[in-house]
Design a protein around this motif. Sequence first.
Motif: not given
Length: 840
Positions: A70-72, A270-271, A276-277, A674-676
Amino acid sequence: MNSSQYWSKITALLIFLLHLPSCISIDSITSNQIIKDGDVLVSSRKRFALGFFSPGNSGKRYVGVWYNKVPEQTIVWVANRDNPVNGTSGVLVIDGDGGLVIYGKDRTIPLWSANVTLSSPKNSTAKLLDTGNFVLFQNGSQRVLWEGFDYPSNTMLPFMKIGLNRRSRFNRFLTSWKSQDDPGTGNCSYRIDPNGFPQLFLYKGRAPWWRAGSWIGHRWSGVPEMTPNFIFNVSFLNNQDELSIMYGITDDSIFSRMVLNESGIVERSTWHDQVHQWIKFWSAPVELCDNYGKCGPNSNCDPYHADKFECTCLPGFEPKLLREWYLRDGSGGCVRKKGVSVCQNGEGFVKVSLVKAPDSSTARVNLNLGLKECEEECLRNCSCMAYSNAYDLQGGNGCVTWYGDLMDTRTYTNAGQDLYVRVDSIELAKYAKKSNGSLSKKGKLAIAITSILVFFLVIFIAYWSVKMKRKGKERPNLFSFGATRSIYLENSPCRTDPDDSGLKSDLPFFDLSTISAATKNFSNSNRLGEGGFGPVYRGVLSTGTEIAVKRLCKNSGQGNEEFKNEVLLIAKLQHRNLVRMLGYCVQDEEKMLIYEYLPNKSLDSFIFNETKKAFLDWARRLEIIFGIARGILYLHQDSRLRIIHRDLKASNVLLDYDMNPKIADFGMARIFGANQIEANTNRVVGTYGYMSPEYAMEGLFSVKSDVYSFGVLLLEIITGRKNTGYYYDNPDSNLVGHVWDLWKEGRASEIIDTSLGESYPISEVLRCIQIALLCVQEYVDDRPTMSKVVSVLGNDAALPSPRKPGFLLKRSNYTSGDPSTSTGDANSINYVTCTIVEAR
Ligand SMILES: *[C@@H]1O[C@H](CO)[C@@H](O)[C@H](O)[C@H]1NC(C)=O
Ligand SMILES: *[C@@H]1O[C@H](CO)[C@@H](O)[C@H](O)[C@H]1NC(C)=O
Ligand SMILES: *[C@@H]1O[C@H](CO)[C@@H](O)[C@H](O)[C@H]1NC(C)=O
Ligand SMILES: *[C@@H]1O[C@H](CO)[C@@H](O)[C@H](O)[C@H]1NC(C)=O
Ligand SMILES: *[C@@H]1O[C@H](CO)[C@@H](O)[C@H](O)[C@H]1NC(C)=O
Ligand SMILES: *[C@@H]1O[C@H](CO)[C@@H](O)[C@H](O)[C@H]1NC(C)=O
Ligand SMILES: *[C@@H]1O[C@H](CO)[C@@H](O)[C@H](O)[C@H]1NC(C)=O
Ligand SMILES: *[C@@H]1O[C@H](CO)[C@@H](O)[C@H](O)[C@H]1NC(C)=O
Ligand SMILES: *[C@@H]1O[C@H](CO)[C@@H](O)[C@H](O)[C@H]1NC(C)=O
């Protein structure tokens, strides 16, 4: 020199001799290796990494575990959370005793050590596992000497257990960080309390803050959202050795974590790689009624109560502090009504349905008793106040009995248990008369007789229907008898679609002939109006239930897939401010959605009607505004899906018997992953005047386009005028522009609907206008989210000044669409096709 000092010296020496090659990723260290600041251990499948880090703006160094992919940087575990290292001189080593230690500049006194008790010094290996667990093994034997999962910080990872080892009394629980910059032990904790009927609690300091409640078979009593599913595999253990909960995850490509943050909120997220969140999945506490003891003892907190005050007393109780209670401060709770004795005096129980059962820290549990024996058990002891099932199953078993005050009961709309509250004989008779709750013997007899009659009636009708079918005649409508519905479904001619297996909706299936009969063969006299994508009819089923049927045009833009989506989608939506769908029908070319019928029609028939306007005083309008806002909020974030309605307008808000608003018409709604965050469409559908600029012009829609529509709706409710109407005083502008002009000049009060008379507090109305203007701001990012809107509607917090709204000008050549067609009539705005649907 004792042995530990000796070993420390040796270690200190080793530190200067040995270095980990920092670019090679390894997952473990042994006694002769060290991890210095900058080195990183990476688990074998590269899921997690361990090393030194500094959180937020802190300069201090901590040893922690984070997601490698996970980048962050997302820290999930911290070793020396209360003992940071100053500067980058820190090292993590396995000391001479075989235990893990962290040293700062001073290499003789450890800053932190893992508590390992070994009889004699042993060789050991510390390994970072792919679950994120940092484990110390004894070399050779694979015996676990110590593991990081036993000392969680603020994050619960899959396969991490929290709970109690009943033998050693060792308790594992989450504790919040002190702040974003300090992972030190904060004052919020999330832990299982083993007393009474064990419960999971979120504490702030020592005070309970939110109660997830007891484990009732497959979920916590206070987490109705928790349903068994294929992603999480939850195991709850309660035996003489252990009391614990573990959330497994079946697909380990999903990164899911539960974090307890400093404000006392637990949140599962959830990732999502695409955006990227971390995306929120669930969180608690969220509502007022989630706050522990919000309404004091012996009360029930009902956030869905028609009256705004959420506290009510449990049956047989009355407010303790009447004055505070009427000032809507329920914290004093309730006391037994005066002069009432519930001891050996003909008392009984009143059922309170769909609740989170009260705090059971002092309750008694007997898993071997059924409900009936439970009632008897409770009646025997005068200090028993209530009882309920221990499991969340209808007619389930197990018995919980409460003694003393009943704390922290609350209502859910669609989940929860039945609680039986002890009342005296008078109260009992009162409730029996209402035919609710615990019944008298006579009542039970009446019910028994009725059910026998109904049973025979069902058998008779079923028999009759089979007979009719044999004769090849049309079947009678049986849909309302649950027991026969499945038979009915199997033979249904509606099942024409060969791959209908995709449509496993929980919604009942209706037969075309049933609907046809109910709507007098879709007669014009039954036509209520026009929704998006097709006409709506009123109907009455043979059972007497009134329904509204939306018949999708055969050539409507709503394809089979979208129709299915809508059916599946709405089946999952349950909210008092959304129209309830009762079922659906697909047959040949016909596609129909069946909704509850709402007698008061739509909001526009009130607010834009010169005579009916007067029914809606300010208090009523405010309730409607609140209701709509809550409905949209539910769509946007509180339901399990994220849904953008895309066609919010006055004619899509229906009013029930009590004038409660219900949002209707999901024909254009979109489910967002959920990611949108935002989506683009080249087919803009919606209603002119309610569409946000970015949606109408660029086809970009998001939750903020619904917020825009809500803002327009809010202005219409306050002013009683249509956004697209004509203003003699401002002929080039629409309502939004007109209100904006007045607002800037401090004259906004002039636009308030005159039919409101003097019934309103001016400041409250102006505040609503300001909120509306904030919602219709031109720039998406300036607009508040619905949760913000709901919260500012409900309090007096200062509001920002609105900026320029979008769409100030009226479209000069606006022509309204022909109400008899749905998607056919298209008006073009900048190459974007636009469906204009006339208000019903
Ligand atoms: C780190 O620095 C702070 C002050 O800056 C000091 O109070 C603390 O004792 C130091 N810790 C160690 C381990 O040296
Ligand atoms: C180890 O035990 C001591 C004393 O029992 C305790 O103070 C310390 O916090 C423990 N360390 C860890 C990492 O649990
Ligand atoms: C640890 O392992 C090393 C090398 O295998 C060995 O020489 C040493 O005796 C071991 N120490 C103990 C305490 O077992
Ligand atoms: C301990 O075991 C690991 C492998 O499990 C090995 O690489 C290491 O050398 C051993 N350490 C000692 C000191 O024996
Ligand atoms: C928790 O800690 C914060 C900051 O240290 C403090 O302001 C707050 O009062 C504490 N709350 C409780 C309940 O102890
Ligand atoms: C779910 O958990 C149980 C008990 O922990 C385990 O036996 C089962 O295999 C798990 N199922 C999956 C699919 O991981
Ligand atoms: C805790 O989480 C909630 C919900 O995500 C958030 O609103 C709040 O700001 C967080 N608090 C802190 C201190 O991060
Ligand atoms: C009734 O319950 C209370 C509380 O658990 C208990 O102390 C008391 O002994 C019980 N009385 C009887 C008669 O069983
Ligand atoms: C009685 O129960 C019905 C449903 O079972 C419910 O709709 C109604 O509101 C209840 N009435 C009272 C007074 O509790």
